[in-house]
Structure formats: C-alpha cells, structure tokens
Enzyme design. Structure first.
Site, PDB file in Angstrom:
ATOM      1  N   ASN A 152      -0.712  -1.687  -2.400  1.00 36.10           N
ATOM      2  CA  ASN A 152      -1.911  -1.492  -1.868  1.00 36.10           C
ATOM      3  C   ASN A 152      -3.356  -2.020  -3.196  1.00 36.10           C
ATOM      4  O   ASN A 152      -2.900  -2.523  -3.953  1.00 36.10           O
ATOM      5  CB  ASN A 152      -2.625   0.404  -2.366  1.00 36.10           C
ATOM      6  CG  ASN A 152      -1.446   1.282  -1.251  1.00 36.10           C
ATOM      7  OD1 ASN A 152      -1.714   0.450  -0.258  1.00 36.10           O
ATOM      8  ND2 ASN A 152      -1.572   2.343  -1.382  1.00 36.10           N
ATOM      9  N   HIS A 165      -2.229   3.044   7.191  1.00 39.37           N
ATOM     10  CA  HIS A 165      -3.595   3.933   6.763  1.00 39.37           C
ATOM     11  C   HIS A 165      -4.517   4.283   7.905  1.00 39.37           C
ATOM     12  O   HIS A 165      -4.781   6.019   7.565  1.00 39.37           O
ATOM     13  CB  HIS A 165      -4.443   3.897   5.560  1.00 39.37           C
ATOM     14  CG  HIS A 165      -3.545   4.165   4.160  1.00 39.37           C
ATOM     15  ND1 HIS A 165      -3.715   4.077   3.099  1.00 39.37           N
ATOM     16  CD2 HIS A 165      -1.788   4.307   4.148  1.00 39.37           C
ATOM     17  CE1 HIS A 165      -2.501   4.043   2.087  1.00 39.37           C
ATOM     18  NE2 HIS A 165      -1.405   4.043   3.077  1.00 39.37           N
ATOM     19  N   CYS A 174       5.306   1.643   3.704  1.00 38.18           N
ATOM     20  CA  CYS A 174       4.757   2.850   3.309  1.00 38.18           C
ATOM     21  C   CYS A 174       5.056   3.764   4.202  1.00 38.18           C
ATOM     22  O   CYS A 174       5.876   2.906   5.299  1.00 38.18           O
ATOM     23  CB  CYS A 174       2.918   2.772   4.313  1.00 38.18           C
ATOM     24  SG  CYS A 174       1.956   3.903   3.914  1.00 38.18           S
ATOM     25  N   HIS A 175       5.178   4.873   3.843  1.00 34.79           N
ATOM     26  CA  HIS A 175       5.581   6.374   4.517  1.00 34.79           C
ATOM     27  C   HIS A 175       5.200   7.313   4.931  1.00 34.79           C
ATOM     28  O   HIS A 175       5.308   7.991   5.612  1.00 34.79           O
ATOM     29  CB  HIS A 175       6.808   7.174   3.085  1.00 34.79           C
ATOM     30  CG  HIS A 175       5.656   7.638   2.215  1.00 34.79           C
ATOM     31  ND1 HIS A 175       6.133   6.851   0.599  1.00 34.79           N
ATOM     32  CD2 HIS A 175       4.944   7.859   2.097  1.00 34.79           C
ATOM     33  CE1 HIS A 175       5.555   7.599  -0.423  1.00 34.79           C
ATOM     34  NE2 HIS A 175       4.831   8.464   0.607  1.00 34.79           N
TER      35      HIS A 175
END
Length: 456
Positions: free
Chosen positions: A150, A202, A172-173
């Site tokens: 990140n 996100h 990303c999960h």
C-alpha cells in the site's frame, strides 16, 4: 516442466510470506519451485527462511529456498516477483502519519492508502518499487510483479507511468474477503455467491451480487442486504476484530445502491461523511475505529514475538489455503491453466468513465499470456463521481513523484476528501510541511525540504 523461480522482496513479512509460499507449494506444478527470500533485515530474513524450509518439509515437496540481502541478485533470472515490504515500518513512519495530523485535530483510522497518511506512504514507497523495476529491466525483464504494497493504487499507477513495460498487477484480498463477509451476514455459503466488482483499489463496488439457486438461476442479493441492515440483522460482529464493524459500508449501500469492497474503517476516511471534529455522535453511531492501524501494529508486533518462537520450535508448520490470488496467478502464467482474479492494473479504457491512466481494480483473466483485464464500460455515475475524488489524490501524488514537484504534494492533500472537510488551506499546507519534516530521510531527497525549511 521446468520449475519457476519466485522472488519475495520484503520476505521479512514472515506471516504473509508463509501464506503465499504455502499456497504456491500446494499446487502440483509449482511444488518444485525455487523460493528466493530477500530482506534488508537479517533477523527477519532468517526467521522467514526457517518457516519456508519447514513448510517444504511439512508438505514433502522438492522446492528449494535461497536467501539474499542484495535485491538485484535475488531478482536475477527470476520468473515472479512478490513485493511485500513496508518502508518506514510502524516506527517511525506509521506513528508519524498518525501523530502529526492529530495536532491539527485530523483523525484517521488506517492511513495507508489515501489521506495525508496515504500520500506520505506513497512518497516513501514508490521510489523503492521503482528500484525493483529498474533491476527487473536489467536482470528479469519478463518476470511478473505481484505487488502487495500500500498505497496500492498510487503504487500501481506510478509503476505503469514510469516503467510501462513491467508486467505488474497490484493485489488485495478485499474483493473476495468482503464477499465472504456478506455471505456470512446472509447465512449463505460463499460457494453459492456470484459477483462482479469494479472500481479502484479499496473503492470498488459489487455491480452484481447474486445467489446461485438449485435450478441454476441467480437471484439478486441486494434487496436481502438492505433488508438485513434495516432490521438490524446485519452487519454481524466481526470474527477477527471486535473493534471492526460494517455499519459505514451498509449505510453507504443505502445511499449509493452498491456495496463497496473495502472495510468500513478504510471507507470512513476515504469520504468526508463519518469522521468529523465535534461529531462524536457519528463516530459512535457508525462504530468508526479511530487509530485502528497503530493498534493492529502493536498487537501484531507483540503476537509475532511468540509466533516466531513457536515456528522456530515446531517440527512441522501446517498451512491451509489462503484467500490470496498470488498462487493462482503464478500457476496460470506458468502452466497456462486459466483463472480469474481481481487485480489492480492501468485502466487503458477498461472502465470507460475513469481516466485511462488511473489504476483500476477489475476482474482479470490469467493464463500463459499473462494478466488480461476484462472490459467493464461505464460505472454508475454516483460511483464514478465518488471514485474520482480518490483518483484526484492518487493522480497528484503520482504527478509529484514523476515530476519531483513538491507543490503537488500539497495539492494532493488539498484534494483529499476527509482532509479538506476538516482543515482550511493554511492548516493543510502547514500539516504537509510538518509531515515532510518529520519523515525526513524516509522520503526521496527532492521531497524532504518543506516550505518552512526553505524559508529558514
């Protein structure tokens, strides 16, 4: 078939490394892989080596482990590069990202992706990612970079901007993780859920979220989610963190009509609606966990002291399949067996309502040809508008990095939704000054001299 070489840069992130290596070695085509571990911290590197070797012994596979302190040597001739470092660590950098804004009454929850904390993390991180790209061009130009660092969108954008030939995907999960949470909220097995998500890291949204019925048809689950929230049945308590809940995201579902894929604690600081000075009622109503990331860091550091010793003493290290995409990507590229993952890539017209050069998170087909994003088209206009507020910050941070123009750091902070909702212009610029001074040599040289220091 030849065995792949897989390099971990930042291999001292031992738990993460364990999960990814465990996933990889459980795939038959990858069981003979050479795992290259690289870290600048010799203690953490040695801990990770112990774990990797015990994983190999536990699984009974023929994989090999190599360790490196030199980045270019670790990359030489590799096929895959997994990046998982944190520049500056919890101390000093994360502490600075939280404590300095607090002096201006600017409160944050995670501060690693957007906001003033995310901007500073991007300035610290991108130059190191670029150094990996530079080495890859010299010694592993065909390797695929799997980037887990990140701020994901800023990093992915900056790599594509400066090193467009590097084969990269940001991972990303949150997409699959949130889908599992929502399935749990509705008491539906995750295996019976079908979804399609798109946006930016996100801040992607489920454009479809459906339940597969016994007759093979699909039922839209959005009415069920709305009804569960209205009745108080959702969100259910978090299984892993009592400070976490999903009220922010469910509330935004009622306003936008779509559910966002990243956690409520993140989403609260990506928007101007939930964290406000003098509005403790909002913090309480939506359960916003202020200072959440520092708390997690402290807990994880304390836990690792025990866990690392447990791993060192253990004869075997059992590992279950994680929800990370890395092993699926490596397997598909290496064998040609296709898979679908959610990845962060340069837009290039995939989402037609967002800028072409932005980093977007979309479903991607992976096979021997690499990572191929699927076409989305226009997002619903309300989603596009909200996402653009975050893209503004990302774009200006990347512009600062690309041009080494310090002014764009201040511009990025000005455009941040949460920061702008709380602070006036003088406060924003003074805050950026203070952050640049506090981070000092953690930042690239061109960014270190703040306006205050220039005047002095």
């Amino acid at each position: 078939m030849a065995n792949p070489k897989i390099t971990f840069i930042g291999a001292g992130s031992a738990v993460f490394m364990k999960n990814i290596v465990g996933d990889i070695l459980q795939r038959p085509a990858l069981a003979g892989a050479t795992i290259r571990l690289m870290d600048i911290n010799p203690t953490r590197l040695e801990e990770s080596e112990v774990i990797a070797r015990k994983l190999i012994a536990t699984l009974g596979v023929s994989a090999q482990v190599e360790t490196y302190s030199n980045q270019r040597q670790a990359l030489d001739g590799t096929n895959f590069v997994v990046v998982c470092f944190q520049i500056g660590g919890y101390e000093p950098s994360t502490v600075i990202d939280f404590d300095v804004p607090k002096k201006y009454n600017l409160r944050q929850t995670i501060a690693d992706t957007l906001g003033v904390g995310g901007i500073m993390r991007g300035l610290r991180t991108v130059p190191h990612l670029w150094s990996i790209c530079e080495d890859m061009l010299q010694v592993a130009p065909e390797a695929v970079m799997l980037q887990y660092v990140n701020p994901m969108a800023i990093n992915t954008w900056a790599i594509a901007e400066k090193y467009p030939t590097i084969k990269q995907v940001g991972l990303c999960h949150s997409v699959q993780g949130t889908a599992m949470e929502l399935a749990h909220d509705l008491d539906i097995p995750y295996e019976e859920i079908r979804y399609r998500s798109a946006g930016i890291n996100h801040m992607a949204f489920y454009l479809k979220f459906e339940h597969r019925l016994a007759d093979g048809s699909y039922r839209d689950l959005y009415p069920d989610l709305l009804a569960a929230y209205a009745s108080g049945k959702a969100p259910k308590a978090s299984k892993w963190n009592p400070r976490q809940n999903n009220k922010v995201r469910y509330e935004m579902l009622t306003r936008l009509g779509y559910f966002v894929t990243e956690s409520s604690e993140h989403f609260a600081e990506y928007t101007p609606y939930f964290i406000k000075e003098g509005r403790e009622d909002l913090i309480e109503k939506f359960g916003v966990p202020l200072d959440e990331y520092p708390k997690r860091c402290i807990e994880q550091i304390a836990k690792w002291k025990k866990t690392s010793q447990d791993y060192r003493n253990a004869d075997r290290i059992e590992v279950a399949q994680s929800k990370e995409y890395a092993s699926s990507i490596v397997n598909s590229v290496w064998t040609g067996e296709p898979s679908v993952i959610y990845g962060n890539v340069r837009n290039n017209g995939v989402i037609t309502s967002l800028p072409n050069n932005a980093a977007v998170e979309v479903p991607c087909l992976v096979d021997a040809s690499g990572i191929q994003p699927t076409f989305i088209g226009d997002l619903p206009p309300q989603l596009t508008a909200l996402i653009r507020t975050n893209i503004n910050v990302q774009e200006l941070t990347v512009a600062a990095l690309m041009t080494e123009n310090r002014e764009h750091i201040y511009h990025a902070a000005m455009m941040d939704p949460h920061t702008a909702a709380e602070l006036d212009l003088d406060q924003i610029w003074n805050l950026v000054d203070d952050l640049l001074i506090a981070h000092g040599t953690m930042l690239p040289e061109w960014a270190r001299l703040s306006r205050k220091q220039q005047v002095a």
